[in-house]
Design an enzyme around this catalytic site. Structure first.
Site, mmCIF file in Angstrom:
data_model
loop_
_atom_site.group_PDB
_atom_site.id
_atom_site.type_symbol
_atom_site.label_atom_id
_atom_site.label_comp_id
_atom_site.label_asym_id
_atom_site.label_seq_id
_atom_site.Cartn_x
_atom_site.Cartn_y
_atom_site.Cartn_z
ATOM 1 N N GLU A 44 37.020 22.803 57.254
ATOM 2 C CA GLU A 44 37.257 21.896 58.201
ATOM 3 C C GLU A 44 38.264 22.521 59.050
ATOM 4 O O GLU A 44 39.681 22.421 58.783
ATOM 5 C CB GLU A 44 37.908 20.740 57.856
ATOM 6 N N GLU B 214 30.298 16.862 53.925
ATOM 7 C CA GLU B 214 31.380 15.972 53.254
ATOM 8 C C GLU B 214 31.268 14.816 54.321
ATOM 9 O O GLU B 214 31.169 14.886 55.398
ATOM 10 C CB GLU B 214 32.462 16.707 53.341
#
Length: 363
Positions: free
Chosen positions: A202, A289
């Site tokens: 991320e 995710e």
């Protein structure tokens, strides 16, 4: 990723995620955030780490997948247009679980857990979220690689797919280390269709141009090692900025998809609209995710919104992994505190989130 030393967690002196409402939502598990208020700047952490790959520990000859397993059925994954397709040119949707940060959730990085998820939850993919900072790979590379390899080799033995995730929010500061790591993994698993490389979990404050430049270097190292495996690239703003990637995708290398992350208690229709627009521009997405709750990882369990997301992913054949297969005392965890670290969990060991996700996997 910033953590406060507080009580809680398995085998730790204590840790949890920070969560600041309205402008900042930090995932206690993974770290989805919104921009800081004006005038505030995030700390920059640059840590030393290994820069040279080591020789593969085992031969790179492919291991035949068990008959009728997901990998035996689908084989090598390939991005074609905005789809991830199998060896027969058919769009494939993988569904499974993400493990927690390896340096804190390492007790679950074992073959028994992978076997239980495959046999009892019917996952087709598992994600090994290798922590990079805060006592992770940069500090203990051998230990973290060993955890990842244990999960990968167990997934190969069961014939399911496995994501090797560089679980980092500052990967552009660790380009040399990432290239070394993925070169080694590519040499080891280049003939193994099970393995997917997720090279930047991320990005947070990095622009797409910065992430793209990093990705081109790391993918170049993977392809240079002879690995054609699917690569998944994180997108800006905690992997919500898929629109930026769609406007300037990576064209130097084939077989690249882009990461979309969401937390159902925080992210709704606006992000689905953004994802749909990105798909319409021709890029492939992979939800490596997602959570059923608030983006902090704790509170606001929203199963109705989660179902809307699952319907969206199903309608577009988007593969997904739920965060997380862990027993941390937070809403996003699939297991209750103290649950077995070797699998075969009874219903009483599952959280409301874990119960819901297992049902979806078995449908």
């Amino acid at each position: 990723m910033k953590r406060n030393p507080v009580a809680g967690g398995r085998g730790l002196s204590g840790w949890r995620g920070l969560c600041v409402a309205v402008h900042l939502t930090l995932l206690g598990g993974c770290g989805i955030e919104e921009p800081l208020p004006p005038g505030e700047q995030p700390p920059v952490v640059v840590e030393p780490g290994p820069t040279a790959p080591t020789s593969p520990a085992t031969p790179t000859h492919p291991t035949p997948a068990p008959l009728a397993s997901p990998v035996a059925t689908n084989g090598k994954l390939q991005v074609v247009g905005n789809q991830i397709q199998n060896q027969n040119g058919v769009a494939v949707q993988l569904k499974g679980m993400s493990l927690f940060w390896s340096q804190w959730g390492g007790a679950f990085y074992n073959a028994s857990v992978v076997n239980s998820l495959t046999d009892n939850w019917k996952v087709t993919v598992v994600r090994a979220a290798m922590g990079v900072e805060e006592g992770g790979y940069l500090t203990n590379p051998a230990a973290e690689k060993a955890r990842v390899k244990t999960v990968v080799d167990a997934a190969i033995a069961k014939g399911i797919y496995v994501i090797i995730d560089w679980h980092d929010h500052n990967a552009t500061q660790h380009t040399a280390q990432a290239k070394a790591f993925f070169t080694e993994m590519a040499q080891l698993y280049k003939n193994t269709p099970n393995v997917i490389f997720e090279i930047f979990n991320e990005p947070d404050y990095e622009s797409w141009s910065e992430v793209r430049a990093y990705a081109v270097e790391v993918i170049g190292a993977i392809r240079g090692a002879g690995a054609p495996n699917l690569v998944v690239v994180g997108t800006p703003t905690w992997s919500q900025g898929v629109d930026a990637a769609a406007s300037n995708p990576i064209t130097q290398y084939p077989n690249v998809a882009y990461t979309l992350h969401f937390y159902a208690g925080t992210h709704g229709q606006w992000l689905r609209d953004r994802a749909a627009a990105a798909l319409s521009k021709g890029i492939a997405l992979f939800v490596t995710e997602f959570g059923t709750c608030d983006a902090s990882g704790n509170g606001n369990l929203n199963l109705n919104e989660t179902q809307l997301w699952i319907d969206f992913m199903n309608s577009r054949k988007l593969s997904w992994a739920n965060w997380s297969l862990h027993d941390k005392p937070e809403t996003a965890s699939a297991l209750v505190p103290g649950a077995s670290t070797t699998g075969n969990w009874p219903a009483s060991a599952l959280t409301p989130s874990g119960t819901f996700i297992k049902q979806k996997l078995l449908q």
